[in-house]
Design an enzyme around this catalytic site. Sequence first.
Site, PDB file in Angstrom:
ATOM      1  N   GLY A 514      27.349  29.507 -30.196  1.00  0.00           N
ATOM      2  CA  GLY A 514      28.555  28.738 -30.432  1.00  0.00           C
ATOM      3  C   GLY A 514      29.447  29.367 -31.486  1.00  0.00           C
ATOM      4  O   GLY A 514      30.659  29.257 -31.445  1.00  0.00           O
ATOM      5  N   VAL A 518      24.519  37.140 -30.978  1.00  0.00           N
ATOM      6  CA  VAL A 518      23.156  37.412 -31.427  1.00  0.00           C
ATOM      7  C   VAL A 518      22.765  38.800 -30.933  1.00  0.00           C
ATOM      8  O   VAL A 518      22.993  39.141 -29.773  1.00  0.00           O
ATOM      9  CB  VAL A 518      22.174  36.355 -30.887  1.00  0.00           C
ATOM     10  N   ASP A 637      20.423  19.016 -31.823  1.00  0.00           N
ATOM     11  CA  ASP A 637      20.861  19.852 -30.708  1.00  0.00           C
ATOM     12  C   ASP A 637      19.665  20.480 -30.008  1.00  0.00           C
ATOM     13  O   ASP A 637      19.647  21.662 -29.712  1.00  0.00           O
ATOM     14  CB  ASP A 637      21.838  20.922 -31.211  1.00  0.00           C
TER      15      ASP A 637
END
Length: 826
Positions: A514, A518, A637
């Site tokens: 988000g 990575v 989340d």
Amino acid sequence: MQALRRLFVCSLLISCIRISTTTALDTITPSRSMRDGETLVSAGGSFELGFFSPGASKGRYLGIWYSFDTDTVIVWVANRETPLGDSSGVLKVTEQGVLVLLNSSNSMKWTSNSSRTAGNPVSQLMDSGNLVLKDGNETNPDSFLWQSFDYPCDTFLPEMKLGWDLVTGLDRYASSWKSTDDPAPAEFSVGMDRRGLPQVFIMKGAKIMARGGSWNGLYFTAYPYPPQNTALEYEFVLNKDEVYYEYRLLNTSMFSRYMLTPSGIVQRFRWVYQTHSWELSSAFQADQCENYALCGAYSSCSINVSPICACLKGFVPKSPKDWNLGYWSDGCVRKIPLACSSGDRFLTYTGVKLPDTSSSWFDKSMSLKECNGLCLNNCSCTAYANLDIRGTGCLLWFGSLIDIKEFTAGGGQDLYIRIEASELDRIERKSTFKKKKLPRILIGSAVFLVFTIALILYIRKRKLRNQGVRSIDCTKDYLGEDREDMELTPLFDLSTVAKATNDFSSSNKLGEGGFGNVYKGTLIGGKEIAVKRLSKNSGQGMIEFKNEVILIARLQHRNLVKLLGCCVQEEEKILIYEFMPNKSLDFFIFINSLKFSSDQEGQRLLDWPTCFHIIGGIARGLLYLHQDSRLRIIHRDLKASNILLDNSMNPKISDFGLAKTFGSDQSRGNTNRVVGTFGYMSPEYAVDGIFSMKSDVFSFGVILLEILSRKKNRGFSHPDHHLNLLGHAWTLWIQDKQRELIDTTLYDSCNISEVLRCLHVGLLCVQRIPEDRPNMSYVVLMLSSDITLPPPKQPGFYTERSVPESPSRKRPFSVNYCSTTVIEAR
Ligand SMILES: *[C@@H]1O[C@H](CO)[C@@H](O)[C@H](O)[C@H]1NC(C)=O
Ligand SMILES: *[C@@H]1O[C@H](CO)[C@@H](O)[C@H](O)[C@H]1NC(C)=O
Ligand SMILES: *[C@@H]1O[C@H](CO)[C@@H](O)[C@H](O)[C@H]1NC(C)=O
Ligand SMILES: *[C@@H]1O[C@H](CO)[C@@H](O)[C@H](O)[C@H]1NC(C)=O
Ligand SMILES: *[C@@H]1O[C@H](CO)[C@@H](O)[C@H](O)[C@H]1NC(C)=O
């Protein structure tokens, strides 16, 4: 089990050591030299001396490394600048007692150069990692003709001295390697500066980069508090013969080392037996205020305020124009000159890193009162303090006060700064006025202030966003009151991270989150890491960054992903995690089992025992978050893509960017900032913003049903109805056709009663009313025992279609992170 394993590792180690003591030598003599290919191993088996080629280098060097570590961490190098061109090197002890390193044409590449000679010289590799040269007939075990500990390279081992032998003039300091391929001394060094009260400096060439500071009786003044480490013992020796610092390990089975990296950062590593690897346990030079003399003279640096530099009270910027532009190096000057003997007093600063002591004077026995008198009576004395933080001794400064830092999370020392008396009166009047007035002002305008700030932030943010400028307001105090926790997290150097990820190359990219990308990385030595680089151009993500670092640094559980460190440098905000070779759970469960695009995909199908193992692991990780950790944490989340899998398919919960900490007596919260992922959010959270442990339980239930059915809850479709996965599962449950939900590929390997039990638990977790849902400890119990389960009631979000959708955005309600958080009660 754990104890048993440790015992096994220990006995393994002991047996290895035994073998090595019987086969390897630890000494050389004039009649027995050592060639390239041969090594010496210290008697206890800890260290090894031999020839090596670092990194990509072809040159051969003579060095010392840990004999048990296959990564070959080099702790000392003899011929740093004079590598041998081939493998023909030989190390000899001459009859006079000098170590020499020769190449095949007998040309000397390096020598120990000791001036004393011995009748019966012997060179021995000690178990401390020290290579010594001694007279074999000498009875004093500490009398050496020469020792490698006197000539450190980039590594500082236990029992090594950092500092001076004042009798011989020997200065023992560490200097960094040029690069990982080249051990030649580079410009960075760490050493003891003898001017005034001795202190430790990190230098770049002749320039001071950072100051570890002087010894305050217990530790160096650069640290706010004494080191918490109970495994190490620190010592500072200051007498007429010597001034040095050293540390010792209290447990001889442990290993620890300090290292100065090629980019000038001091890091401490410790050996972890369980993982058989080095773990970074601390790093110096953590924040901007560590830059030596950043704020110039008579000012203090505090990372907690903006701008970070401020003049001391009673002082004003020397060059106001530059100062206001952020060029602080000119520092500050007195508003009113000192009156000297006719009336100066001292202003107390508490909790600071004492200024540079290179122009100081000290006395070990004087009291603070005597110290005050002494300073007052000498016109050039500018400040004083206790020499020892425990309240003894006197330390006086003459000349400018440089490099003061305010510790924002407490700690530090008291410093008494000389100010002209009338100016001091004025300062004191001002502060008492403030104290009296403050409460009334606060009551009167607190609400107004908060709203004004929020409004300004909001408007500014919008403006900046419209201009495409990064919002500074969100990030400027990100270290804030939580700095202490940040300090717990090892800091990585940006160049290290960049190197590990091939400069964040796209071929190393693992995915897009988000708030940034990575990457996969490989540290020197081969350790694999996952690197989350938060996008530079958005103020968004700062809160999440801080949140994640603080929370995850305090959490330790085998089912939570481990944060190895972070990096805050040059606008970069980077998180470094252990690398998970098996990606995330969604990668395994959401594949169309009927038509694999390849055999490889087919292999990705998990069998039931693995699924059950994963379910149990997630449950235990979540139980830890909710109940067993020091903090009570709501993840908020939880979803299949946030469950990472290690080599052995152990699940690890990741992504704590949205997690919330609760007091142990608090069980639910409310937010006007609903963030999370549709399909996993409980109804009370998605609709009313109420989150609790039970909203995590809901998400867990969704994951459970997704694993069993290999279908995504969100986006689920069925030819017979328009229900989502939860609705579908519920319908099958009431029709007593539960088995139809289970993906057919699971049948081969499954224990059907276990599968149905999981389905039952899953339905209990996704019940509409939070109070009906079990807590995680009950979930773990239900999964692992045969207790009778209550019948489930109707699930929440029976049908997804009643929820407002916004498919293009993952976090639909989180429009304005920064400004909302200002208003939001915590
Ligand atoms: C040995 O070192 C000397 C001096 O550095 C050099 O001239 C010579 O070529 C070296 N010999 C070999 C065989 O490398
Ligand atoms: C050995 O010592 C002498 C004098 O102390 C010095 O001139 C010489 O450079 C040293 N040699 C090495 C290789 O360190
Ligand atoms: C050292 O001791 C050995 C016997 O242990 C002896 O033979 C030798 O002469 C001694 N050397 C010196 C220089 O004292
Ligand atoms: C020393 O460290 C080893 C390895 O970590 C550990 O097994 C042992 O229990 C420790 N001994 C003491 C006395 O703490
Ligand atoms: C003040 O201290 C300085 C530095 O120690 C010293 O040189 C000077 O003589 C002292 N002056 C007086 C008046 O004591």
